[in-house]
Write a protein that holds these residues in place. Structure first.
Motif, short mmCIF file in Angstrom:
data_model
loop_
_atom_site.label_atom_id
_atom_site.label_comp_id
_atom_site.label_asym_id
_atom_site.label_seq_id
_atom_site.Cartn_x
_atom_site.Cartn_y
_atom_site.Cartn_z
N GLN A 22 -5.54 -4.43 -18.32
CA GLN A 22 -6.85 -4.23 -17.70
C GLN A 22 -6.83 -4.67 -16.24
N GLN A 23 -6.20 -5.84 -15.97
CA GLN A 23 -6.19 -6.35 -14.61
C GLN A 23 -5.37 -5.46 -13.67
N ASP A 24 -4.35 -4.85 -14.20
CA ASP A 24 -3.47 -4.07 -13.35
C ASP A 24 -3.83 -2.59 -13.30
N LYS A 25 -4.90 -2.23 -13.99
CA LYS A 25 -5.28 -0.83 -13.99
C LYS A 25 -5.79 -0.46 -12.60
N LEU A 26 -5.15 0.51 -11.94
CA LEU A 26 -5.49 0.88 -10.57
C LEU A 26 -6.55 1.96 -10.56
N ILE A 27 -7.39 1.90 -9.53
CA ILE A 27 -8.53 2.79 -9.41
C ILE A 27 -8.21 3.89 -8.42
N ASN A 28 -8.57 5.13 -8.78
CA ASN A 28 -8.41 6.28 -7.90
C ASN A 28 -9.72 7.06 -7.92
N ILE A 29 -10.55 6.85 -6.94
CA ILE A 29 -11.87 7.48 -6.88
C ILE A 29 -12.11 7.95 -5.45
N GLU A 30 -12.68 9.13 -5.29
CA GLU A 30 -13.11 9.62 -3.97
C GLU A 30 -14.61 9.84 -4.02
N LEU A 31 -15.35 9.19 -3.10
CA LEU A 31 -16.80 9.23 -3.09
C LEU A 31 -17.29 9.82 -1.77
N GLN A 32 -18.24 10.72 -1.85
CA GLN A 32 -18.78 11.38 -0.67
C GLN A 32 -20.30 11.19 -0.62
N LYS A 41 -20.87 1.87 -10.42
CA LYS A 41 -20.76 2.32 -11.80
C LYS A 41 -19.46 3.11 -12.02
N SER A 42 -19.03 3.86 -11.01
CA SER A 42 -17.77 4.61 -11.12
C SER A 42 -16.60 3.66 -11.22
N ILE A 43 -16.62 2.59 -10.43
CA ILE A 43 -15.55 1.60 -10.51
C ILE A 43 -15.58 0.91 -11.87
N GLU A 44 -16.77 0.59 -12.35
CA GLU A 44 -16.93 -0.07 -13.65
C GLU A 44 -16.32 0.79 -14.75
N LYS A 45 -16.59 2.08 -14.70
CA LYS A 45 -16.08 2.98 -15.73
C LYS A 45 -14.57 3.15 -15.61
N GLU A 46 -14.08 3.30 -14.38
CA GLU A 46 -12.65 3.54 -14.17
C GLU A 46 -11.82 2.33 -14.55
N MET A 70 -6.02 1.17 -6.06
CA MET A 70 -6.58 -0.14 -5.74
C MET A 70 -6.94 -0.89 -7.00
N SER A 71 -6.85 -2.21 -6.92
CA SER A 71 -7.34 -3.06 -8.00
C SER A 71 -8.86 -3.11 -7.91
N VAL A 72 -9.49 -3.71 -8.92
CA VAL A 72 -10.95 -3.81 -8.92
C VAL A 72 -11.43 -4.59 -7.69
N GLU A 73 -10.77 -5.72 -7.42
CA GLU A 73 -11.21 -6.56 -6.31
C GLU A 73 -10.99 -5.86 -4.97
N GLN A 74 -9.90 -5.11 -4.83
CA GLN A 74 -9.68 -4.36 -3.60
C GLN A 74 -10.73 -3.28 -3.42
N LEU A 76 -13.82 -3.22 -4.74
CA LEU A 76 -15.11 -3.84 -4.42
C LEU A 76 -15.14 -4.30 -2.96
N GLY A 77 -14.04 -4.88 -2.49
CA GLY A 77 -13.97 -5.33 -1.11
C GLY A 77 -14.14 -4.17 -0.13
N GLN A 78 -13.52 -3.02 -0.49
CA GLN A 78 -13.63 -1.85 0.39
C GLN A 78 -15.08 -1.33 0.42
N LEU A 79 -15.72 -1.28 -0.74
CA LEU A 79 -17.09 -0.78 -0.80
C LEU A 79 -18.08 -1.70 -0.09
N LEU A 80 -17.90 -2.99 -0.22
CA LEU A 80 -18.87 -3.95 0.31
C LEU A 80 -18.56 -4.42 1.72
N ALA A 81 -17.46 -3.92 2.31
CA ALA A 81 -17.07 -4.34 3.65
C ALA A 81 -18.19 -4.06 4.65
N ASP A 82 -18.47 -5.06 5.53
CA ASP A 82 -19.48 -4.96 6.58
C ASP A 82 -20.88 -4.80 6.02
N LYS A 83 -21.09 -5.22 4.76
CA LYS A 83 -22.43 -5.22 4.16
C LYS A 83 -22.77 -6.65 3.75
#
Length: 886
Positions: A22-32, A41-46, A70-74, A76-83
């Motif tokens: 679970q910890q090493d499961k990498l995320i591949n999502i493109e959001l527009q 929610k997409s990260i949560e599901k993936e 990306m890992s979950v923490e990476q 989340l960090g990318q999504l929340l950067a500068d927020k």
């Protein structure tokens, strides 16, 4: 029992492996452009984790991103950067997102972003500034400077933009770049014409700097506390290698005949007018001072000692801004300076203006001692300059489209006010050692003015890459003159008056200057061809009336009053071709031709001594520069050029001007142009540069002091022979620590003169001399900045046969910025030891002369400046110092 332990062990291993997966499961999502809640929610599901958040907190955010491997923490960090959010892991597979008072920053994993900066012909650009720009704020994160081969390297990660700038080129701003690994990028800059770039760079406070490129030195005085509240002439005096003597003669590395130009364009004014202009300009209006030792054919051929190009500030920020500076200085006299400026840019239209004044007195203490015809004349002088300076300019630019631009400028520089000199001359019989007479002389300037008004209009077209056309029209009017009362009283040592004479002189000077230039750039083969035409017309009218005042009436002296007019027209054309043989070798070859017409006419009151001096001559001036890029950090260049110095029209006026009863000044209508040939070789490695040069001058011109009758002296310009100079210049930028920047500039030169005043007075003079300049900037605790600068000139030969004594100075300044660098306070002390003097000695059979003097160069100065306004994250940055080399 063993079976139980085995089953428990298998269960633990299975559970651990499941958690690890679970910890090493990498995320591949493109959001527009999706809501932040949907992205979470997409990260949560993936990732098959739980992400807890409050919908009310995140509903106003939309995100666009591509999350790859990306890992979950990476993620989340990318999504929340500068927020304004933080996330925290509360259980193995559960994360909580909370609002924060600070912006979330991604923990930096720095990658190397490298690249090369080049021009439109793919030539590398040296010393370009490359900045990392924050995508959200438009602020500068970090910056670096390109090497001699145009390379740069900088550490970064995440989404950034690159901003690159360099003198002579339009700024560049990249699209958003995502850095998630080591990468390489190529940046191509276009010549500064009409390119508008959308960025404001807000970085650390820059410090004064010096750098050398292809044998040319660039001094950037920005943010110098020592120069705060000073004039442009003070900036010139503090430029490494430049020397300004007591008569305001400007030399470069011991070579006389330097030409001062502004933004690449000639002023067509002579020394006195140029100095008056420099005195009225504020130091903050000077963006940089460029010392061009061997100018190409693109420049005017004037200036046998080289060219000093003063680039003024031309930057406009999108929106509006205001700048105020107030200061005071004191030693013998209190002086006050004020500067106000504004800039306004709204898309296609930009305007900026500046006002500057300096009020207060300035003392000079100088004198002369001479031995002539068996008598000694000892003449100390007290001089108080009470003139005020006021200057202002208004600039505008309008961009029709991406390919066409029009701009202009209106300027006014005024120097006006009274002044007074008091000279006491003791006349002693040397053989009897007896004081015979004392002359009390004054020059009471009840009016003085040196005003210059100018207008400029230019048009620039860049129809395609590598092609540029410029049309530039200039007009200037110089209105100068003075009114002077000259009492001359001779007394015996016991106080008995022998004679009491009073003179009045009125001098007026009117100069009208017109200039029109056309330039074009084209690609030709692998290289670039530059060509242009220039026409200039100078009309000068110099009037001089001399009166003897008797019984409160002015009686004109017809023998010493005249009107001198001078007209000079120059038609010039040039071709300059730059050809890159390969990545290392580049050749630039040029040819300039100038046709000169001049007409000087002297009109006397009696009409008996009228004279006319007409001339017409054509000269060709070749130039050559060969540059080799030895490595990324090393370069070698060799250049040749020829120059000319035409006589100043004042120097051609043959009439005698009374300074006091014992000293006169007289022009010379038979002066010939001074011509120069120079070869230079320059080597640079990192921040170290060496320049070797040989200069040959023929028809060498200098002002000499000669005898007039048995008890008087006269100063007059003459062509006195030839001069050769060998010089070596070292410039070294040193950074001993992170908080200490240092620049060392050393010039050593050998001069050989073969000169003659006449057939019986010939001189062969030779000497070795040096000029040393050291600049230090220290970043102190609590954001203070300390400057300690100094210069020293050894004993050396002057313009003619005089021997100059050593001179130098030490300056100190400390400053600090407040209120997010909008408020700046600087306290400085100039010429700490009061050693900036101009002592010299000269002689010929039957005559010996000593001169000495110094000005009120030691001053304590306090300056406070403040900048405010509303500037959006766009800038309209233009650098028209290259429009074009008129």
């Amino acid at each position: 029992m063993k079976l139980k332990f085995f089953l428990i062990f298998c269960l633990v291993v299975w559970h651990s492996l499941n958690l690890f997966a679970q910890q090493d499961k990498l995320i591949n999502i493109e959001l527009q452009n999706v809501p932040l809640s949907e992205a979470l929610k997409s990260i949560e599901k993936e990732s098959e984790t739980h992400i807890l958040f409050d919908y009310a907190d995140v509903e106003s955010y939309l995100v666009t991103c591509k999350l790859e491997k990306m890992s979950v923490e990476q993620a989340l960090g990318q999504l929340l950067a500068d927020k304004y959010f933080l996330f925290k892991k509360v259980r193995d597979n559960t994360y909580v997102i909370q609002k924060s008072k600070t912006v979330y920053k991604i923990p930096t994993i720095d990658y190397e972003l490298s690249g090369v900066v080049c021009d439109s012909l793919n030539h590398p650009i040296d010393a370009a500034v490359v900045s990392l720009i924050d995508v959200q704020t438009g602020a500068s994160i970090d910056q670096c400077i390109t090497s001699f081969k145009g390379f740069f390297s900088i550490k970064t990660a995440g989404n950034i933009q690159l901003y690159a700038s360099c003198l002579g080129f339009s700024p560049y701003l990249s699209d958003t770049i995502k850095v998630n690994g080591d990468s390489f990028i190529k940046i191509q800059l276009r010549s500064a014409s009409i390119q508008l770039e959308d960025v404001v760079v807000v970085g650390e406070k820059q410090t004064p700097s010096v750098r050398v490129t292809n044998g040319n030195l660039l001094f950037v005085p920005k943010n110098s506390g020592i120069l705060a509240g000073s004039s442009a002439l003070d900036v010139l005096k503090r430029t490494p290698g430049v020397f300004v003597d007591s008569n305001d003669n400007i030399s470069i590395g011991g070579r006389n005949g330097a030409l001062v130009i502004f933004n690449g364009k000639s002023t067509y004014m002579k020394q006195e007018e140029v100095v008056a202009l420099l005195k009225s300009m504020s130091s903050t209006s000077v963006a940089s001072v460029e010392i061009i030792n061997n100018p190409s054919a693109q420049y005017d051929a004037e200036g046998s000692g080289g060219i000093i190009n003063i680039n003024t500030n031309k930057q406009h920020n999108e929106g509006y801004s205001f700048y105020m500076n107030n200061g005071a200085s004191y030693w013998n006299n209190l002086r006050q300076n004020t500067e106000l400026s504004f800039s306004y840019t709204n898309h296609k239209f930009s305007m900026m203006g500046n006002y500057h004044h300096q009020f207060g007195y300035y003392d000079l203490d100088y004198g002369m001692r001479r031995i002539q015809s068996g008598k000694e004349y000892y003449s100390p002088t007290d001089d108080t300059d009470k003139r005020k300076t006021i200057a202002g300019n208004l600039d505008f630019e309008y961009k029709f489209n991406d390919k066409n631009l029009v701009g202009g400028q209106l300027t006014a520089n005024t120097l006006f006010g009274p002044g007074q000199t008091t000279t006491t001359t003791e006349i002693t019989d040397i053989e009897r050692n007896e004081l015979e007479q004392i002359l009390y002389a004054q020059n009471i300037y009840y009016k003085q003015k040196g005003n210059r008004y100018g207008a400029n209009l230019y048009y620039v077209s860049t129809p395609k890459e590598g092609v540029r056309y410029t049309l530039d029209a200039n007009y200037a009017w110089f209105d100068g003159g003075s009114g002077n009362l000259q009492p001359n009283i001779y007394k015996r040592p016991d106080g008995e008056t022998l004679s009491d004479l009073l003179y009045r002189s009125v001098n007026s000077r009117n100069i009208h200057i017109y200039a029109l230039a056309y330039n074009q750039n084209h690609k030709l083969g692998k290289g670039e061809l530059k060509s242009g035409l220039k026409y200039s017309n100078v009309n000068a009218d110099n009037g001089y009336q001399f009166y003897e005042v008797k019984n409160e009436q002015d009686i004109i002296d017809e023998t010493q009053s005249n009107d001198f007019t001078y007209k000079e027209k120059i038609l010039a054309a040039y071709l300059l071709y730059a050809y890159p043989f390969n990545e290392k070798w580049n050749l630039e070859i040029g040819l300039r031709g100038e046709q000169t017409w001049s007409d000087g006419r002297l009109f006397t009151i009696d009409g008996i001594h009228d004279k006319e001096n007409k001339r017409s001559y054509f000269d060709v001036f070749p130039s050559l520069n060969l540059n080799c890029q030895l490595s990324d950090e090393q370069s070698l260049s060799v250049s040749y050029g020829s120059r000319i110095d035409r006589p100043a029209y004042q120097d051609l006026n043959p009439f005698e001007y009374l300074l006091d009863e014992l000293s006169y000044w007289k022009g010379n209508p038979f002066l010939s142009p001074q011509k120069t040939h120079r070869v230079t070789a320059a080597y640079s490695k990192n921040k170290l540069s060496l320049i070797a040069a040989y200069t040959y001058m023929k028809d060498y011109k200098a002002q000499i002091t000669d005898t007039l009758s048995s008890n008087k002296v006269i100063m007059t310009p003459r062509n006195i022979g030839k001069q050769q100079q060998f010089s070596i210049t070292l410039n070294w930028g040193i950074n001993p620590t992170k908080w200490w920047n240092m620049n060392l500039n050393m010039i050593g030169y050998y001069i050989n003169k073969d000169i003659a005043f006449d057939a019986s007075r010939k001189f062969k003079k030779e000497a070795v001399a040096g000029i040393f300049t050291l600049m230090n900037t220290f970043r102190l605790p609590c954001k203070f900045q300390l400057e300690i600068n100094g210069a020293f000139s050894t004993k050396r030969l002057g313009a003619a046969n005089e021997e100059m004594e050593p001179t130098g100075y030490v300056d100190l300044a400390i400053g600090r910025s407040f209120m997010k660098k909008r408020l700046n306070v600087n306290l400085s002390l100039t010429d700490l030891f009061w050693t900036n003097n101009w002592d010299n000695y000269s002689s010929f059979p039957g005559f010996k002369l000593w001169n000495w003097g110094k000005g009120e160069s030691r001053q304590i100065k306090l300056n406070v400046s403040y900048r405010f306004g509303k500037e959006r994250s766009k800038t309209h940055h233009q650098d028209f110092k290259e429009i074009e080399r008129l």
